[in-house]
Scaffold this motif. Structure first.
Motif, PDB file in Angstrom:
ATOM      1  N   ALA A  67       0.836  -1.210   0.000  1.00 49.60           N
ATOM      2  CA  ALA A  67       0.000   0.000   0.000  1.00 49.60           C
ATOM      3  C   ALA A  67       0.864   1.251   0.000  1.00 49.60           C
ATOM      4  CB  ALA A  67      -0.924  -0.002   1.212  1.00 49.60           C
ATOM      5  N   LYS A  68       2.092   1.128   0.490  1.00 46.04           N
ATOM      6  CA  LYS A  68       3.045   2.260   0.489  1.00 46.04           C
ATOM      7  C   LYS A  68       4.148   2.021  -0.535  1.00 46.04           C
ATOM      8  CE  LYS A  68       0.885   4.353   3.840  1.00 46.04           C
ATOM      9  NZ  LYS A  68       0.077   5.555   3.516  1.00 46.04           N
ATOM     10  N   ARG A  69       3.854   1.166  -1.478  1.00 41.26           N
ATOM     11  CA  ARG A  69       4.797   0.836  -2.565  1.00 41.26           C
ATOM     12  C   ARG A  69       6.141   0.351  -2.007  1.00 41.26           C
ATOM     13  NH1 ARG A  69       0.100   1.346  -3.787  1.00 41.26           N
ATOM     14  NH2 ARG A  69      -0.643   2.616  -5.555  1.00 41.26           N
TER      15      ARG A  69
ATOM     16  N   ALA B  68       7.830   1.363   0.391  1.00 40.33           N
ATOM     17  CA  ALA B  68       8.771   2.404   0.830  1.00 40.33           C
ATOM     18  C   ALA B  68       9.445   1.954   2.125  1.00 40.33           C
ATOM     19  CB  ALA B  68       8.020   3.725   1.056  1.00 40.33           C
TER      20      ALA B  68
ATOM     21  N   TRP C 286      20.693   1.908   7.539  1.00 34.83           N
ATOM     22  CA  TRP C 286      20.544   1.418   6.162  1.00 34.83           C
ATOM     23  C   TRP C 286      21.824   0.682   5.738  1.00 34.83           C
ATOM     24  CZ3 TRP C 286      17.249   3.426   1.752  1.00 34.83           C
ATOM     25  CH2 TRP C 286      16.061   3.990   2.211  1.00 34.83           C
TER      26      TRP C 286
ATOM     27  N   GLY D 270      15.396   5.323  -6.036  1.00 31.21           N
ATOM     28  CA  GLY D 270      16.015   5.882  -4.841  1.00 31.21           C
ATOM     29  C   GLY D 270      16.556   4.768  -3.955  1.00 31.21           C
ATOM     30  N   GLY D 271      16.108   4.782  -2.692  1.00 34.19           N
ATOM     31  CA  GLY D 271      16.536   3.732  -1.768  1.00 34.19           C
ATOM     32  C   GLY D 271      16.142   2.337  -2.221  1.00 34.19           C
TER      33      GLY D 271
ATOM     34  N   THR E  76      21.435  10.613  -1.887  1.00 30.62           N
ATOM     35  CA  THR E  76      21.431   9.186  -1.540  1.00 30.62           C
ATOM     36  C   THR E  76      22.060   8.999  -0.164  1.00 30.62           C
ATOM     37  OG1 THR E  76      23.560   8.932  -2.612  1.00 30.62           O
ATOM     38  CG2 THR E  76      21.618   8.416  -3.931  1.00 30.62           C
TER      39      THR E  76
HETATM   40  C1  1HE Z   1       5.167   6.457  -0.377  1.00 31.19           C
HETATM   41  C2  1HE Z   1       6.336   6.447  -1.144  1.00 31.19           C
HETATM   42  C3  1HE Z   1       7.539   6.833  -0.510  1.00 31.19           C
HETATM   43  C4  1HE Z   1       4.696   5.839  -2.397  1.00 31.19           C
HETATM   44  N1  1HE Z   1       7.477   7.186   0.784  1.00 31.19           N
HETATM   45  N2  1HE Z   1       5.169   6.813   0.910  1.00 31.19           N
HETATM   46  N3  1HE Z   1      11.322   7.877  -3.637  1.00 31.19           N
HETATM   47  C5  1HE Z   1      10.582   8.506  -4.564  1.00 31.19           C
HETATM   48  O1  1HE Z   1      10.782   9.650  -4.868  1.00 31.19           O
HETATM   49  C6  1HE Z   1       9.455   7.716  -5.161  1.00 31.19           C
HETATM   50  C7  1HE Z   1       8.132   8.194  -4.599  1.00 31.19           C
HETATM   51  N4  1HE Z   1       7.009   7.393  -5.065  1.00 31.19           N
HETATM   52  C8  1HE Z   1       6.503   7.510  -6.317  1.00 31.19           C
HETATM   53  O2  1HE Z   1       7.035   8.180  -7.181  1.00 31.19           O
HETATM   54  C9  1HE Z   1       5.260   6.739  -6.598  1.00 31.19           C
HETATM   55  O3  1HE Z   1       4.578   6.508  -5.374  1.00 31.19           O
HETATM   56  C10 1HE Z   1       5.479   5.369  -7.294  1.00 31.19           C
HETATM   57  C11 1HE Z   1       5.944   5.621  -8.735  1.00 31.19           C
HETATM   58  C12 1HE Z   1       6.502   4.518  -6.576  1.00 31.19           C
HETATM   59  C13 1HE Z   1       4.149   4.574  -7.317  1.00 31.19           C
HETATM   60  O4  1HE Z   1       3.159   5.383  -7.886  1.00 31.19           O
HETATM   61  P1  1HE Z   1       1.612   5.002  -7.635  1.00 31.19           P
HETATM   62  O5  1HE Z   1       0.784   5.953  -8.461  1.00 31.19           O
HETATM   63  O6  1HE Z   1       1.414   3.551  -7.849  1.00 31.19           O
HETATM   64  O7  1HE Z   1       1.336   5.238  -6.070  1.00 31.19           O
HETATM   65  P2  1HE Z   1       1.102   6.611  -5.261  1.00 31.19           P
HETATM   66  O8  1HE Z   1      -0.340   6.994  -5.398  1.00 31.19           O
HETATM   67  O9  1HE Z   1       2.103   7.639  -5.585  1.00 31.19           O
HETATM   68  O10 1HE Z   1       1.376   6.126  -3.774  1.00 31.19           O
HETATM   69  C14 1HE Z   1       0.560   5.154  -3.158  1.00 31.19           C
HETATM   70  C15 1HE Z   1       0.809   5.248  -1.675  1.00 31.19           C
HETATM   71  O11 1HE Z   1       2.150   4.905  -1.412  1.00 31.19           O
HETATM   72  C16 1HE Z   1       0.618   6.650  -1.141  1.00 31.19           C
HETATM   73  O12 1HE Z   1       0.193   6.532   0.197  1.00 31.19           O
HETATM   74  P3  1HE Z   1      -1.357   6.815   0.605  1.00 31.19           P
HETATM   75  O13 1HE Z   1      -1.390   6.558   2.076  1.00 31.19           O
HETATM   76  O14 1HE Z   1      -1.610   8.236   0.208  1.00 31.19           O
HETATM   77  O15 1HE Z   1      -2.161   5.834  -0.196  1.00 31.19           O
HETATM   78  C17 1HE Z   1       2.015   7.215  -1.157  1.00 31.19           C
HETATM   79  O16 1HE Z   1       2.216   8.242  -0.234  1.00 31.19           O
HETATM   80  C18 1HE Z   1       2.795   5.979  -0.740  1.00 31.19           C
HETATM   81  N5  1HE Z   1       4.182   6.075  -1.183  1.00 31.19           N
HETATM   82  N6  1HE Z   1       6.031   6.064  -2.398  1.00 31.19           N
HETATM   83  C19 1HE Z   1       6.328   7.158   1.461  1.00 31.19           C
HETATM   84  N7  1HE Z   1       8.719   6.819  -1.146  1.00 31.19           N
HETATM   85  C20 1HE Z   1      18.534   6.754   2.403  1.00 31.19           C
HETATM   86  S1  1HE Z   1      18.210   8.040   1.365  1.00 31.19           S
HETATM   87  C21 1HE Z   1      17.232   7.411   0.062  1.00 31.19           C
HETATM   88  C22 1HE Z   1      16.602   8.547  -0.657  1.00 31.19           C
HETATM   89  C23 1HE Z   1      15.474   8.138  -1.524  1.00 31.19           C
HETATM   90  O17 1HE Z   1      15.058   6.994  -1.540  1.00 31.19           O
HETATM   91  S2  1HE Z   1      14.825   9.351  -2.494  1.00 31.19           S
HETATM   92  C24 1HE Z   1      13.632   8.560  -3.472  1.00 31.19           C
HETATM   93  C25 1HE Z   1      12.302   8.508  -2.794  1.00 31.19           C
END
Ligand code: 1HE
Length: 266
Positions: A30-32, A34, A93, A117-118, A148
């Protein structure tokens, strides 16, 4: 071999069988998937224990359509962390991902959807990556105003090279399908289900002697961190142990007796 099904976790599901192949499943679809702080702690627990429990190979896969959306951005936002908080989180991590990379047990990652990302840092801590047509790789840190913190500067740069990694981080460039294969983000690109392919590869790897797999899935990474001279020395020591183990003697005897399979192309 211990009971791989005995873990009690919230964000991961762990199961295994008598073959010693263990499935570790990211279970926050549900949170993909994350990575919140609790999931990182669970990864540390699982990957600290599995090698000592007798795991022969691991398939790391995910529930839902996406492998992993990276850092839990909402948790990070809500927690309003100070620099030292996040620094300590990053060390956790690293603890998790180092346990994976250096644990000595082959880890095959079954990828799909977002590996970003992560999530890419997690995938790059596995030893083999299998992607399908839906899989895409990105480092959106720059766009999120982040950097990162889970080892991408080491492991992703190792896979694709520094210049490509910098481009991914600066421009948000997404790699998928053949291009992802060509730059080294995955070693397999398949039409079918990556879970099945990863299981097939894990069962193949599990047939190798555990000591050989330990050297492959721990020694190579350690040696990459050393000077060439020290790496050559360490390789000699490791080969001395691995290449004289009882299991290798049996296999060499089978080769000498012409009962062992030969190396052939398909
Ligand atoms: C999340 C996260 C998340 C989804 N943290 N909650 N990562 C990113 O920048 C990627 C962020 N995520 C996305 O771009 C999209 O969510 C996805 C492409 C992965 C999927 O899209 P989709 O349309 O299937 O889902 P959604 O509607 O965006 O999200 C569904 C739910 O998952 C929603 O929660 P809800 O409670 O509102 O339903 C989102 O908030 C949740 N969700 N991704 C938290 N990343 C050690 S440093 C590492 C640094 C990084 O990793 S930076 C990269 C972060």
């Amino acid at each position: 071999m211990q009971d791989f099904n005995a873990f009690t976790l919230e964000n991961l599901t762990v199961s295994g069988d008598d073959s010693g192949v263990v499935q570790v499943v990211l279970s926050r679809p549900a949170k993909r998937n994350a990575l919140n702080a609790d999931t990182i702690e669970e990864l540390i627990e699982v990957f600290s224990k599995l090698p000592r429990m007798g795991a022969r190979a691991v398939v790391l896969r995910a529930e839902g359509d996406h492998f992993c959306a990276g850092l839990d951005l909402v948790e990070h936002h809500v927690e309003d962390r100070r620099p030292e908080d996040f620094m300590h989180l990053c060390l956790r991590w690293h603890e998790a991902f180092n346990k994976m990379e250096y644990g000595g047990v082959p880890i095959i990652a079954a990828l799909k959807g977002a590996v970003v990302g992560g999530g890419l840092e997690l995938a790059s801590s596995a030893h083999v990556r299998v992607a399908d047509q839906s899989t895409y790789f990105a480092l959106p840190e720059g766009q999120r105003g982040l950097f990162t913190g889970g080892g991408a500067t080491i492991r992703v740069a190792d896979l694709v090279g520094k210049a490509r990694m910098i481009d991914m981080m600066l421009t948000g460039r997404v790699y998928k399908q053949k291009e992802a294969m060509d730059v080294g983000l995955c070693q397999y690109l398949i039409d079918g289900n990556t879970d099945d392919k990863a299981m097939e590869l894990a069962h193949l790897a599990a047939q190798n002697p555990a000591l050989s797999n330990f050297a492959i899935c721990s020694g190579i990474s350690h040696m990459q961190n050393m000077s060439a001279l020290d790496a050559a020395y360490s390789e000699s020591v490791l080969a001395g142990i691995v290449n004289t183990q009882p299991a290798s003697r049996e296999r060499l005897e089978a080769f000498a007796n012409k009962t062992a399979a030969r190396v052939r192309p398909d």
